[in-house]
Design an enzyme around this catalytic site. Structure first.
Site, mmCIF file in Angstrom:
data_model
loop_
_atom_site.group_PDB
_atom_site.id
_atom_site.type_symbol
_atom_site.label_atom_id
_atom_site.label_comp_id
_atom_site.label_asym_id
_atom_site.label_seq_id
_atom_site.Cartn_x
_atom_site.Cartn_y
_atom_site.Cartn_z
ATOM 1 N N GLU A 318 -3.688 4.748 -25.895
ATOM 2 C CA GLU A 318 -2.558 4.998 -26.795
ATOM 3 C C GLU A 318 -2.904 4.823 -28.270
ATOM 4 O OE1 GLU A 318 -2.946 2.579 -24.538
ATOM 5 O OE2 GLU A 318 -2.222 0.648 -25.255
ATOM 6 N N HIS A 342 3.586 7.907 -20.696
ATOM 7 C CA HIS A 342 3.091 6.525 -20.742
ATOM 8 C C HIS A 342 2.486 6.207 -22.113
ATOM 9 C CE1 HIS A 342 1.281 2.834 -18.997
ATOM 10 N NE2 HIS A 342 0.364 3.054 -19.914
ATOM 11 N N GLU A 343 1.568 7.051 -22.545
ATOM 12 C CA GLU A 343 0.888 6.760 -23.811
ATOM 13 C C GLU A 343 1.855 6.844 -24.986
ATOM 14 O OE1 GLU A 343 -1.774 5.436 -23.135
ATOM 15 O OE2 GLU A 343 -2.144 6.314 -21.168
ATOM 16 N N HIS A 346 3.847 3.749 -25.423
ATOM 17 C CA HIS A 346 3.082 2.700 -26.110
ATOM 18 C C HIS A 346 3.308 2.725 -27.632
ATOM 19 C CE1 HIS A 346 0.736 0.466 -23.241
ATOM 20 N NE2 HIS A 346 0.160 1.529 -22.719
ATOM 21 N N GLU A 365 1.850 -3.381 -21.230
ATOM 22 C CA GLU A 365 1.808 -2.420 -20.129
ATOM 23 C C GLU A 365 3.062 -2.412 -19.245
ATOM 24 O OE1 GLU A 365 -0.149 -0.116 -20.155
ATOM 25 O OE2 GLU A 365 -1.778 -0.823 -21.435
ATOM 26 N N ASP A 425 -11.738 -7.121 -20.160
ATOM 27 C CA ASP A 425 -12.111 -5.846 -19.527
ATOM 28 C C ASP A 425 -12.219 -5.993 -18.008
ATOM 29 O OD1 ASP A 425 -12.259 -4.225 -21.742
ATOM 30 O OD2 ASP A 425 -14.406 -4.527 -22.064
ATOM 31 N N TYR A 433 0.977 -3.933 -15.256
ATOM 32 C CA TYR A 433 1.679 -2.651 -15.348
ATOM 33 C C TYR A 433 2.934 -2.653 -14.463
ATOM 34 C CZ TYR A 433 -2.648 -0.727 -17.370
ATOM 35 O OH TYR A 433 -3.724 -0.473 -18.169
#
Ligand SMILES: [Zn+2]
Length: 667
Positions: A318, A342-343, A346, A365, A425, A433
């Site tokens: 995003e 979704h993006e 954001h 998320e 990460d 989410y």
């Protein structure tokens, strides 16, 4: 655990605060001090809580000196595969700040100067494999600007340099950055913490055949400008005048073209896929309108999407004003545009109000998955949105099962996990989410949409261009939605949702009659029904995915062949359907799909698809392990670092470990 580590869960704050005030008052009386003197009790407003939260994944000490603005002047050298130049940082410092501490990793620093070019003393701390190094720059009195002269190195994790063969056009190279979560420090020396928001500007010099774009105003120099003395280069300029978290500073360079969709949306892509991409994302304008109706004005000016080459490890990223997206959503029928929803979402949850630390990732998320589904409902109707909710919940259950399995990570089923010493990460599951979205759906169920929407609109307004922690969010929730009703807070199990493992029992289970039909069809087929009698006319893609996911692992070779003959799954252009089918094909050793599996794994590198397919192959000891190793050997050099990190432990598990690692799922 949170109490022991000094981060008290929010629901105890009120009590803790009162006790703290009393204690201070008593001490003050004993010591003869004035209990009301400034600083005698900690400020418990959300903003103050966020301000004193430490980010375990950054060396920065922003209370002493913090970065306000980053100005980049970088040249992209595609032969050496490095960016080289300067980062000029504008600082806010306290009166007696002696130095500023930055995060750097895998950077080759040649010197550090002030704005006039006078050298500044600097030291690099010990190298930590996850965090990188602390770059401490001495600040002579009054200096508010430091200039770092540096170049990137091959050990960095943010930049992926692609050879022409790895692009869609096959003629020119490509470069893209991926900052989230803690990778920006491998291409920009700055304070790499999501709570330290920074504006930025940049001049990026590239070979004349290429175009640079950034997560900023891309229209300042649309054709680039001449670089004196360098006829084979041109420079592009960018400006992001709103403060963003450093992980949102993003750059891509390639044979990139642009096509407008409407007045404020458009598509950037390699010229070879530009028309296809523009067709696929034609509804972007409608989505921005729908999002604004839900939670207030879009604050970033333009909203464009950049379609990247196939090795992009995520579905989308995003980056403000310019979402980076995988080409695996170019299905040709606009069926996978929920990724854009979704993006785009954001732009509010994540970019406007940002998680202050990576332990608060669910604030980015979970809110976004909830918001994405509301956009999809507005644009494509409630049936489609319900299907996507059920699919998301199915993915969550799969992840929870893996995390709770022996040797798994049950602690990662918390919305607010403890990530001290852990690379964010590596913490990559559907929990932030989907569990996060389900938390908001539980609130929606209790309060009703109008109340929750009003709360969320207010939340985005109150904390626009600020960062947020889970603890501070609870204080805000208590004030503005729960109205300090302790009983209600307990009834809604707020603490259990945010801080405990597993799923609270007041989750609102999603349902979709359309998916129930698909599951019933799968069951009828698996029980020996004729594929030709199944009523699958007009199935939307989520129904196909659900249909395939509902198949047992006991289908016969004939059944697999008849499904494929009837529906052509092996040749599907929809990568979500193809992925679900290939998972089934591996499970059943359905040989006719193996060439398609090999093509799929060697022509795209999205973690969400690659990691589970390799894991499924590795479970087939007699034939799958060898095939996984053969395909991975071929595909690995083309994958992004993040995908390699996710697949390496699966295909080459360290001795003694189970082959399945933590689930890698993302949007
Ligand atoms: Zn996201």
């Amino acid at each position: 655990m949170h109490i022991a580590s000094g981060k008290r869960p929010g629901w105890r704050l009120a009590l803790g605060f009162l006790a703290g005030v009393l204690l201070i008052a008593m001490l003050a009386i004993i010591l003869g001090l004035n209990a009301c003197s400034p600083g005698s009790a900690q400020d418990q407003t959300p903003t103050a809580i966020v301000a004193r939260t430490l980010d375990d994944h950054s060396y920065a000490r922003p209370q002493e000196a913090r970065v306000r603005h980053v100005d980049l002047d970088l040249t992209a050298d595609f032969t050496a595969k490095v960016l080289k130049g300067t980062a000029s940082l504008t600082l806010d410092t306290t009166a007696n700040a002696k130095h500023v501490i930055l995060d750097v990793k895998a950077l080759d620093i040649s010197s550090v100067t002030d704005a006039s070019g006078a050298p500044l003393q600097y030291t690099l701390g010990a190298l930590d494999p996850m965090m990188g190094e602390a770059l401490t720059v001495e600040l002579p009195q009054g200096r508010q600007k430091v200039v770092i002269h540096y170049q990137t190195t091959g050990d960095g994790t943010a930049l992926q340099w692609l050879d022409p063969a790895q692009t869609a056009g096959k003629k020119l190279p490509f470069l893209f950055s991926q900052g989230e979560e803690i990778n920006t420090r491998t291409w920009i020396p700055t304070q790499d913490s999501p709570a330290i928001r920074q504006t930025y500007s940049a001049r990026i010099v590239v070979p004349t055949a290429l175009v640079a774009v950034m997560s900023a105003d891309n229209k300042l120099t649309p054709k680039g400008e001449a670089v004196p003395g360098h006829p084979n280069q041109r420079a592009f300029r960018f400006d992001m005048d709103k403060p963003v978290a450093p992980y949102l500073i993003a750059l891509a360079i390639g044979d990139i073209g642009f096509k407008a969709e409407d007045r404020r949306t458009g598509v950037y892509a390699e010229k070879a896929v530009l028309d296809k991409a523009a067709y696929e994302f034609a509804d972007m304008g409608k989505m921005v309108d729908a999002a604004e109706k839900l939670y207030g004005p879009y604050q970033w000016g333009r909203y464009d999407v950049l379609v990247l080459p196939p090795s992009f490890p995520y579905g989308g990223m995003e980056n403000p004003t310019l979402t980076f997206a995988t080409p695996t959503v170019l299905a040709g029928d606009r069926s996978l545009v929920s990724l854009v929803a979704h993006e785009l979402a954001h732009s509010w949850s994540g970019n406007l109000v940002t998680n202050a630390t990576w332990e608060d990732f669910w604030l980015n998320e979970g809110f976004t998955v909830y918001f994405e589904n509301r956009i999809m409902e507005q644009v494509y109707g409630p049936d489609r949105a319900a299907m996507l909710r059920v699919l998301g919940y199915q993915d969550l259950q799969t992840d929870m099962k893996t995390l709770n399995a022996p040797g798994g990570h049950p602690e990662y089923t918390r919305l607010h996990p403890d990530l001290k010493g852990i690379n964010p990460d590596d913490y990559f599951t559907d929990v932030p989410y989907e569990k996060g979205a389900n938390f908001l759906r539980m609130l929606e169920h209790h309060f009703g949409r109008p109340k929750l929407d009003a709360y969320l609109t207010g939340y985005f307004h109150r904390y626009a261009f600020q960062s947020m922690t889970t603890e501070a969010f609870v204080v805000d929730l208590r004030q503005n939605l729960l109205h300090n009703d302790d009983g209600l807070e307990k009834d809604l199990k707020i603490h259990e949702w945010l801080y405990d493992e597993g799923m609270p029992d007041n989750v609102v289970l999603p349902s979709s009659p359309a998916l129930d039909e698909a599951a019933a069809a799968a069951k009828a087929f698996a029980a020996g029904g004729d594929v030709k009698t199944l009523n699958t006319t007009d199935y939307a893609y989520p129904q196909w995915v659900y249909f395939l996911n509902a198949m047992p692992d006991t289908l016969t070779a004939d059944q697999m062949a008849s499904l494929d003959a009837q529906y052509g799954f092996t040749k599907s252009h929809n990568d979500e359907i193809l992925f679900a089918w290939l998972m089934l094909a591996v499970q059943h050793h359905y040989l006719p799909a193996m060439p398609a599996l090999e093509t799929f794994l060697t022509t795209q590198g999205r973690m969400k698809f690659c990691q589970p397919l390799y894991a499924a192959l590795m479970k087939q000891a007699d034939w799958g392990v060898a095939l996984a190793q053969k395909i991975y050997g071929e595909a690995r050099p083309g994958y992004h670092y993040l995908t390699r990190e996710a697949v390496d432990p699966v295909v080459n598990p360290p001795a003694g470990s189970a082959s399945a690692s933590s689930p890698a799922s993302a949007t």
